[in-house]
Design a protein around this motif. Structure first.
Motif, short mmCIF file in Angstrom:
data_model
loop_
_atom_site.label_atom_id
_atom_site.label_comp_id
_atom_site.label_asym_id
_atom_site.label_seq_id
_atom_site.Cartn_x
_atom_site.Cartn_y
_atom_site.Cartn_z
N ILE A 126 0.85 -1.19 0.00
CA ILE A 126 0.00 0.00 0.00
C ILE A 126 0.89 1.24 0.00
O ILE A 126 1.90 1.30 0.70
N VAL A 127 0.51 2.22 -0.78
CA VAL A 127 1.18 3.52 -0.75
C VAL A 127 0.18 4.58 -0.29
O VAL A 127 -1.01 4.49 -0.59
N THR A 128 0.65 5.53 0.48
CA THR A 128 -0.19 6.65 0.88
C THR A 128 0.65 7.92 0.80
O THR A 128 1.82 7.88 0.41
N THR A 129 0.04 9.06 1.13
CA THR A 129 0.74 10.35 1.12
C THR A 129 0.49 11.05 2.44
O THR A 129 -0.20 10.53 3.31
N TRP A 130 1.04 12.25 2.59
CA TRP A 130 0.68 13.05 3.76
C TRP A 130 -0.79 13.45 3.65
O TRP A 130 -1.35 13.55 2.56
N TYR A 131 -1.44 13.68 4.80
CA TYR A 131 -2.86 13.99 4.84
C TYR A 131 -3.06 15.49 5.07
O TYR A 131 -2.69 16.03 6.11
N ASP A 132 -3.67 16.11 4.08
CA ASP A 132 -3.87 17.56 4.14
C ASP A 132 -4.95 17.92 5.16
O ASP A 132 -5.91 17.16 5.36
N LEU A 190 -0.21 6.45 -9.32
CA LEU A 190 0.58 6.37 -8.09
C LEU A 190 1.01 4.93 -7.80
O LEU A 190 2.12 4.68 -7.33
N ALA A 191 0.14 3.97 -8.09
CA ALA A 191 0.48 2.57 -7.86
C ALA A 191 1.64 2.14 -8.75
O ALA A 191 2.57 1.47 -8.31
N GLN A 192 1.59 2.54 -10.01
CA GLN A 192 2.67 2.16 -10.93
C GLN A 192 3.97 2.85 -10.56
O GLN A 192 5.05 2.24 -10.61
N LYS A 193 3.90 4.09 -10.14
CA LYS A 193 5.10 4.85 -9.77
C LYS A 193 5.79 4.26 -8.56
O LYS A 193 7.03 4.28 -8.46
N THR A 194 5.02 3.73 -7.62
CA THR A 194 5.58 3.32 -6.33
C THR A 194 5.59 1.81 -6.11
O THR A 194 5.86 1.36 -5.00
N ALA A 196 3.08 -0.24 -5.88
CA ALA A 196 2.06 -0.58 -4.88
C ALA A 196 0.88 -1.26 -5.54
O ALA A 196 0.61 -1.06 -6.73
N GLN A 197 0.16 -2.04 -4.77
CA GLN A 197 -1.07 -2.66 -5.27
C GLN A 197 -2.28 -1.80 -4.93
O GLN A 197 -3.24 -1.75 -5.70
N PHE A 198 -2.23 -1.13 -3.77
CA PHE A 198 -3.34 -0.29 -3.34
C PHE A 198 -2.83 1.12 -3.01
O PHE A 198 -1.69 1.29 -2.56
N VAL A 199 -3.71 2.09 -3.22
CA VAL A 199 -3.39 3.50 -2.95
C VAL A 199 -4.37 4.03 -1.93
O VAL A 199 -5.59 3.99 -2.15
N GLY A 301 1.44 -8.82 -7.90
CA GLY A 301 2.77 -8.25 -8.08
C GLY A 301 2.90 -7.77 -9.51
O GLY A 301 2.27 -8.32 -10.43
N ARG A 302 3.71 -6.77 -9.73
CA ARG A 302 3.88 -6.20 -11.06
C ARG A 302 5.20 -6.68 -11.67
O ARG A 302 6.23 -6.75 -10.97
N VAL A 303 5.18 -7.02 -12.95
CA VAL A 303 6.43 -7.35 -13.65
C VAL A 303 7.20 -6.06 -13.90
O VAL A 303 6.67 -5.12 -14.49
#
Length: 385
Positions: A126-132, A190-194, A196-199, A301-303
């Motif tokens: 899982i990827v997340t960001t800061w919370y505004d 964002l998932a592809q960049k990091t 991650a499977q879930f955002v 998982g991503r190739v």
């Protein structure tokens, strides 16, 4: 000392589960909670809840059943937790009050259940960001403009320490609050960049302070300040764009600080306070809920690299991948509908793959039969089902 300390004392097996799978097991646990402003009963309830929660989690928390525990011990409280055990009885063993905290020990009679899915073998990235903070002016009290950054990092730490089916492997270092209609396409990116499977998207909707004026007859009492916190979360599958989790948590807790003085968002002073303790409970609840929401979903998982007949994938030891694991191979096709919204379709590849080498965050797979992995490219997928 910390506001809440949890000590799992023992799990006593009264009957052999393997021989009598329908029988109950006694689990013994202890919880501790700080006493704020002399509120012993509130601390007792919190310590008891923590002890019960630990006993339930120790017995296995994966099935989304909700238990309402009203058993004399908590006769005035409705305590809910999702767990894979049915609670038959709870007994109070000990209750000890110290100068600034209380210790409660309990025994819980639990019928454990088997995990209902094999997909939970792997942890999902899982990827997340800061919370505004939606109303930025509310952060002026305490100068807590970076509270959303710290909150996201605390959630990541809690997940890494306690989640069983998910792994928040990255917190992107920026505030991100997309509109609802933008979240699906942003989850893809964002998932592809990091890897991650879930955002996970988050936003602090409310962070304001409320002041209750003291009675004129009790002029010697100070005004009472309470701080509100409302956290809104939603999580999307970075491969399909489907929303898999949504929740809003809110608290209102005493604010123990001078409203005119700044306080460090990451300080022990803040997180040991009444407000910090209440926020920790939100963090624990959120992590448990997120973990359950993905527990029975397939792990993808991503190739990330194709080398001859070998594929490098973006899941590894941190996710529970082991040498010899067999995975299903998928190809992905993306298209846009008339409203220009992205959609994805997955096509099963005829060849399954086996894990040959495992690294911390990646693994190397090859065809089980040795047949060529035709047409496979980076950004195609493997799945644990």
């Amino acid at each position: 000392m910390q506001v809440v300390r949890i000590i799992l004392i023992s799990a006593v097996l009264m009957l052999l589960v393997t021989c009598f799978p329908a029988k109950a097991i006694w689990f013994e646990a202890t919880g501790q909670a700080a006493i704020h402003n002399g509120e012993k009963e509130a601390a007792r309830q919190q310590a008891t809840q923590e002890a019960i929660k630990q006993a339930l989690l120790f017995s296995g928390a994966s099935v989304k059943s909700i238990q309402s525990l009203v058993n004399g011990l908590l006769e005035d409280d409705r305590f809910e937790i999702r767990a894979s055990g049915e609670v038959n009885n709870i007994e109070l063993i000990d209750e000890i009050y110290h100068d600034d905290y209380v210790t409660v020990s309990i025994r819980a009679d639990i019928f454990p259940q088997e995990t209902m899915c094999s997909a939970s073998d792997y942890k999902k990235n899982i990827v997340t960001t800061w919370y505004d903070i939606n109303k930025r002016q509310q952060a002026a009290v305490g100068n807590l403009y970076d509270f959303g950054k710290v909150l996201a990092e605390k959630i990541q730490l809690e997940a890494q320490n306690h989640a069983r089916h998910s792994f928040i492997h990255r917190v992107e270092p920026y505030f991100l609050t997309p509109l609802d209609k933008e979240k699906k396409s942003m989850a893809f990116t964002l998932a592809q960049k990091t890897d991650a499977q879930f955002v996970l998207f988050g936003e602090i909707i409310e962070f304001g302070l409320e002041t209750t004026q003291s009675s004129g007859l009790a002029f010697w009492n100070n005004d009472q300040n309470r701080r509100n916190l409302t956290l809104s979360l939603s999580m999307f599958d970075g491969n399909s764009g489907e929303m898999v989790f949504q929740d809003t948590q809110n608290i209102s807790a005493p604010w123990d600080f001078d409203i005119h003085k700044p306080i460090n968002s990451n300080s022990q002073q803040l997180w040991d306070s009444t407000f910090g303790s209440a926020t920790k409970k939100i963090i624990q609840t959120v992590v448990q809920s997120i973990d359950e929401s993905v527990s029975c979903l397939p792990a993808f998982g991503r190739v990330i690299k194709v080398s001859g007949e070998s594929l490098s994938i973006n899941i590894g030891k941190h996710n529970g991948v082991k040498q010899g694991d067999k995975l299903t191979l998928f190809q992905m096709n993306q298209f846009f509908d008339p409203q220009n919204l992205p959609h994805r379709q997955f096509q099963l590849h005829p060849e399954a793959v086996i894990v040959k080498q495992v690294f911390a965050e990646t693994a190397l797979v090859e065809s089980i039969t040795g047949a060529p992995l035709a047409n496979i490219q980076p950004n195609d997928f493997v799945a644990r089902r």
